[in-house]
Design an enzyme around this catalytic site. Structure first.
Site, PDB file in Angstrom:
ATOM      1  N   LYS A  13      19.900 -25.337 -25.782  1.00 21.87           N
ATOM      2  CA  LYS A  13      21.192 -25.887 -26.236  1.00 21.87           C
ATOM      3  C   LYS A  13      22.076 -26.249 -25.045  1.00 21.87           C
ATOM      4  O   LYS A  13      22.613 -27.348 -24.973  1.00 21.87           O
ATOM      5  CB  LYS A  13      21.941 -24.878 -27.140  1.00 21.87           C
ATOM      6  CG  LYS A  13      21.210 -24.504 -28.407  1.00 21.87           C
ATOM      7  CD  LYS A  13      22.028 -23.568 -29.276  1.00 21.87           C
ATOM      8  CE  LYS A  13      22.296 -22.213 -28.647  1.00 21.87           C
ATOM      9  NZ  LYS A  13      21.097 -21.392 -28.396  1.00 21.87           N
ATOM     10  N   ARG A  88      28.459 -19.519 -35.481  1.00 25.13           N
ATOM     11  CA  ARG A  88      27.232 -18.736 -35.402  1.00 25.13           C
ATOM     12  C   ARG A  88      27.019 -17.871 -36.628  1.00 25.13           C
ATOM     13  O   ARG A  88      26.057 -17.124 -36.697  1.00 25.13           O
ATOM     14  CB  ARG A  88      27.352 -17.836 -34.181  1.00 25.13           C
ATOM     15  CG  ARG A  88      26.211 -17.944 -33.218  1.00 25.13           C
ATOM     16  CD  ARG A  88      26.539 -16.988 -32.106  1.00 25.13           C
ATOM     17  NE  ARG A  88      25.450 -16.814 -31.207  1.00 25.13           N
ATOM     18  CZ  ARG A  88      25.267 -17.532 -30.108  1.00 25.13           C
ATOM     19  NH1 ARG A  88      26.100 -18.507 -29.804  1.00 25.13           N
ATOM     20  NH2 ARG A  88      24.259 -17.270 -29.322  1.00 25.13           N
ATOM     21  N   ARG A 127      14.744 -18.210 -16.984  1.00 24.16           N
ATOM     22  CA  ARG A 127      16.014 -18.920 -16.760  1.00 24.16           C
ATOM     23  C   ARG A 127      16.795 -18.342 -15.578  1.00 24.16           C
ATOM     24  O   ARG A 127      16.894 -17.134 -15.401  1.00 24.16           O
ATOM     25  CB  ARG A 127      16.891 -18.805 -18.006  1.00 24.16           C
ATOM     26  CG  ARG A 127      18.318 -19.298 -17.722  1.00 24.16           C
ATOM     27  CD  ARG A 127      19.136 -19.486 -18.942  1.00 24.16           C
ATOM     28  NE  ARG A 127      19.109 -18.361 -19.843  1.00 24.16           N
ATOM     29  CZ  ARG A 127      19.495 -18.427 -21.111  1.00 24.16           C
ATOM     30  NH1 ARG A 127      19.937 -19.563 -21.601  1.00 24.16           N
ATOM     31  NH2 ARG A 127      19.454 -17.369 -21.881  1.00 24.16           N
ATOM     32  N   ARG A 161      20.887 -13.781 -16.349  1.00 21.45           N
ATOM     33  CA  ARG A 161      21.924 -13.231 -17.231  1.00 21.45           C
ATOM     34  C   ARG A 161      21.615 -11.790 -17.646  1.00 21.45           C
ATOM     35  O   ARG A 161      20.471 -11.435 -17.862  1.00 21.45           O
ATOM     36  CB  ARG A 161      22.035 -14.100 -18.496  1.00 21.45           C
ATOM     37  CG  ARG A 161      23.123 -15.146 -18.390  1.00 21.45           C
ATOM     38  CD  ARG A 161      23.057 -16.190 -19.459  1.00 21.45           C
ATOM     39  NE  ARG A 161      22.942 -15.697 -20.808  1.00 21.45           N
ATOM     40  CZ  ARG A 161      22.925 -16.498 -21.884  1.00 21.45           C
ATOM     41  NH1 ARG A 161      23.041 -17.809 -21.737  1.00 21.45           N
ATOM     42  NH2 ARG A 161      22.799 -15.990 -23.085  1.00 21.45           N
ATOM     43  N   ARG A 172      18.736 -10.680 -30.089  1.00 23.65           N
ATOM     44  CA  ARG A 172      19.409 -11.981 -30.243  1.00 23.65           C
ATOM     45  C   ARG A 172      18.645 -12.858 -31.227  1.00 23.65           C
ATOM     46  O   ARG A 172      19.249 -13.583 -32.020  1.00 23.65           O
ATOM     47  CB  ARG A 172      19.543 -12.677 -28.879  1.00 23.65           C
ATOM     48  CG  ARG A 172      20.702 -12.110 -28.061  1.00 23.65           C
ATOM     49  CD  ARG A 172      20.570 -12.405 -26.582  1.00 23.65           C
ATOM     50  NE  ARG A 172      20.546 -13.813 -26.259  1.00 23.65           N
ATOM     51  CZ  ARG A 172      20.070 -14.301 -25.113  1.00 23.65           C
ATOM     52  NH1 ARG A 172      19.584 -13.489 -24.190  1.00 23.65           N
ATOM     53  NH2 ARG A 172      20.097 -15.590 -24.888  1.00 23.65           N
TER      54      ARG A 172
HETATM   55  P1  AP5 Z   1      19.173 -23.056 -22.128  1.00 27.94           P
HETATM   56  O1  AP5 Z   1      19.603 -24.470 -22.165  1.00 27.94           O
HETATM   57  O2  AP5 Z   1      19.902 -22.125 -21.226  1.00 27.94           O
HETATM   58  O3  AP5 Z   1      19.063 -22.458 -23.620  1.00 27.94           O
HETATM   59  P2  AP5 Z   1      20.190 -22.093 -24.706  1.00 27.94           P
HETATM   60  O4  AP5 Z   1      19.701 -22.549 -26.027  1.00 27.94           O
HETATM   61  O5  AP5 Z   1      21.523 -22.583 -24.247  1.00 27.94           O
HETATM   62  O6  AP5 Z   1      20.043 -20.537 -24.631  1.00 27.94           O
HETATM   63  P3  AP5 Z   1      21.111 -19.351 -24.633  1.00 27.94           P
HETATM   64  O7  AP5 Z   1      20.280 -18.116 -24.338  1.00 27.94           O
HETATM   65  O8  AP5 Z   1      22.241 -19.651 -23.709  1.00 27.94           O
HETATM   66  O9  AP5 Z   1      21.566 -19.335 -26.070  1.00 27.94           O
HETATM   67  P4  AP5 Z   1      22.266 -18.195 -26.785  1.00 27.94           P
HETATM   68  O10 AP5 Z   1      22.651 -18.845 -28.057  1.00 27.94           O
HETATM   69  O11 AP5 Z   1      21.450 -16.959 -26.893  1.00 27.94           O
HETATM   70  O12 AP5 Z   1      23.406 -17.779 -25.764  1.00 27.94           O
HETATM   71  P5  AP5 Z   1      24.998 -18.001 -25.723  1.00 27.94           P
HETATM   72  O13 AP5 Z   1      25.377 -18.152 -24.323  1.00 27.94           O
HETATM   73  O14 AP5 Z   1      25.403 -19.033 -26.716  1.00 27.94           O
HETATM   74  O15 AP5 Z   1      17.598 -23.056 -21.765  1.00 27.94           O
HETATM   75  C1  AP5 Z   1      16.875 -21.851 -21.581  1.00 27.94           C
HETATM   76  C2  AP5 Z   1      15.895 -22.014 -20.399  1.00 27.94           C
HETATM   77  O16 AP5 Z   1      14.889 -22.950 -20.766  1.00 27.94           O
HETATM   78  C3  AP5 Z   1      16.521 -22.549 -19.103  1.00 27.94           C
HETATM   79  O17 AP5 Z   1      15.949 -21.910 -18.009  1.00 27.94           O
HETATM   80  C4  AP5 Z   1      16.164 -24.050 -19.093  1.00 27.94           C
HETATM   81  O18 AP5 Z   1      16.016 -24.548 -17.788  1.00 27.94           O
HETATM   82  C5  AP5 Z   1      14.838 -24.037 -19.840  1.00 27.94           C
HETATM   83  N1  AP5 Z   1      14.618 -25.243 -20.639  1.00 27.94           N
HETATM   84  C6  AP5 Z   1      15.532 -25.898 -21.421  1.00 27.94           C
HETATM   85  N2  AP5 Z   1      14.973 -26.952 -22.019  1.00 27.94           N
HETATM   86  C7  AP5 Z   1      13.660 -26.963 -21.636  1.00 27.94           C
HETATM   87  C8  AP5 Z   1      12.545 -27.820 -21.929  1.00 27.94           C
HETATM   88  N3  AP5 Z   1      12.666 -28.883 -22.738  1.00 27.94           N
HETATM   89  N4  AP5 Z   1      11.353 -27.531 -21.368  1.00 27.94           N
HETATM   90  C9  AP5 Z   1      11.218 -26.453 -20.535  1.00 27.94           C
HETATM   91  N5  AP5 Z   1      12.225 -25.624 -20.215  1.00 27.94           N
HETATM   92  C10 AP5 Z   1      13.440 -25.872 -20.758  1.00 27.94           C
HETATM   93  O19 AP5 Z   1      25.514 -16.618 -26.298  1.00 27.94           O
HETATM   94  C11 AP5 Z   1      25.361 -15.419 -25.586  1.00 27.94           C
HETATM   95  C12 AP5 Z   1      26.068 -14.288 -26.317  1.00 27.94           C
HETATM   96  O20 AP5 Z   1      27.474 -14.565 -26.421  1.00 27.94           O
HETATM   97  C13 AP5 Z   1      25.624 -14.042 -27.781  1.00 27.94           C
HETATM   98  O21 AP5 Z   1      24.482 -13.218 -27.845  1.00 27.94           O
HETATM   99  C14 AP5 Z   1      26.892 -13.383 -28.348  1.00 27.94           C
HETATM  100  O22 AP5 Z   1      26.966 -12.021 -27.986  1.00 27.94           O
HETATM  101  C15 AP5 Z   1      28.019 -14.126 -27.658  1.00 27.94           C
HETATM  102  N6  AP5 Z   1      28.481 -15.293 -28.439  1.00 27.94           N
HETATM  103  C16 AP5 Z   1      28.432 -16.598 -28.056  1.00 27.94           C
HETATM  104  N7  AP5 Z   1      28.924 -17.397 -29.025  1.00 27.94           N
HETATM  105  C17 AP5 Z   1      29.299 -16.573 -30.050  1.00 27.94           C
HETATM  106  C18 AP5 Z   1      29.863 -16.789 -31.332  1.00 27.94           C
HETATM  107  N8  AP5 Z   1      30.131 -18.020 -31.785  1.00 27.94           N
HETATM  108  N9  AP5 Z   1      30.122 -15.717 -32.108  1.00 27.94           N
HETATM  109  C19 AP5 Z   1      29.869 -14.465 -31.672  1.00 27.94           C
HETATM  110  N10 AP5 Z   1      29.325 -14.182 -30.475  1.00 27.94           N
HETATM  111  C20 AP5 Z   1      29.038 -15.225 -29.669  1.00 27.94           C
END
Ligand code: AP5
Ligand code: ZN
Length: 217
Positions: A13, A88, A127, A161, A172
């Protein structure tokens, strides 16, 4: 355009949002990045969020919804946005709908990134993120930095992270299936969802996403 991006942790994402936001000239709003920025600045909000994030649980809605709305206000939501990681759960989706309605605007589409679980585990495990810029995201195998541990784009230090441990990733994924997947049905009822495969090289996925969003417009 006003877009919501959904998909499991590690789907790509953040990676896709950076390119899509640039292509569409709209701000990328990531609640995960906002929380991480608050944690590194030591704010009260960051302190409230840290334990939930480290466990892989959702930060409570009371904290999250207000933060997301403040950021949307700053961005001038009517001009367009790409929301990544918000909403979410169904309560957050309803809060967003109410916010948009108060502002006389609506969503143009919800882009759903589909990836098999084995692939997201590999993506998360490798990552590495830049300390200076959260949108500088690398992977030890798939997007290798030229020098180990150093960001190609700005020279910042790359780190892993705190919530990218095996146990937290498992939780997660469970939280995603239980809390977040139901919002896809919620948005399907509004006929907003476009689902694409997030497998393949990053530019291929971006192209697929751009094509899907054009169809949704
Ligand atoms: P990346 O682009 O980093 O993936 P992502 O989908 O953004 O993954 P996240 O782990 O950041 O998502 P998340 O939803 O768990 O975390 P968030 O920060 O929102 O890609 C991943 C890896 O793959 C990278 O190394 C990249 O290079 C590689 N890659 C990408 N595309 C590729 C491809 N096509 N081919 C090969 N490799 C590829 O949330 C974290 C925490 O915050 C949550 O657990 C929660 O505690 C809190 N939080 C955030 N938002 C909320 C909310 N709305 N409500 C409550 N809590 C929340
Ligand atoms: Zn960087």
């Amino acid at each position: 355009m006003r877009i919501v991006l959904v998909g499991p942790p590690g789907a790509g994402k953040g990676t896709q949002a950076a390119y899509l936001a640039k292509n569409l000239s709209i701000p990328h709003i990531s609640t995960g990045d906002l929380f991480r920025a608050n944690i590194s600045q030591g704010t009260e909000l960051g302190k409230q969020a840290k334990a939930f994030m480290d466990a892989g649980d959702l930060v409570p809605d009371e904290v999250t919804i207000g933060m997301a709305e403040d950021r949307l206000d700053q961005a001038d939501a009517a001009e367009g946005f790409l929301l990544d990681g918000f909403p979410r759960n169904e309560n957050q989706a309803r809060a967003l709908d109410a916010y948009l309605e108060r502002n006389g605007i609506s969503l143009d589409g919800v882009l759903d990134l589909e990836v098999p679980e084995a692939e997201v585990v590999k993506r998360i495990a490798g990552r590495r993120i830049c300390r200076k810029r959260s949108d500088h995201v690398f992977h030890v195998e798939y997007k290798k930095p030229k020098t180990d541990g150093v960001c190609d784009e700005c020279g910042g230090e790359l780190y892993q992270r705190d919530d990218d441990t095996e146990a937290t990733v498992r939780n997660r994924l469970e939280v995603y299936h239980r809390e977040t997947e139901p919002i896809i049905d919620y948005y399907k009822q509004q006929d907003l969802v476009v689902t694409i495969s997030a497998l393949g090289a990053v530019p291929e996925v971006t192209q697929r996403a751009m094509d899907a969003l054009r169809r949704a417009e």
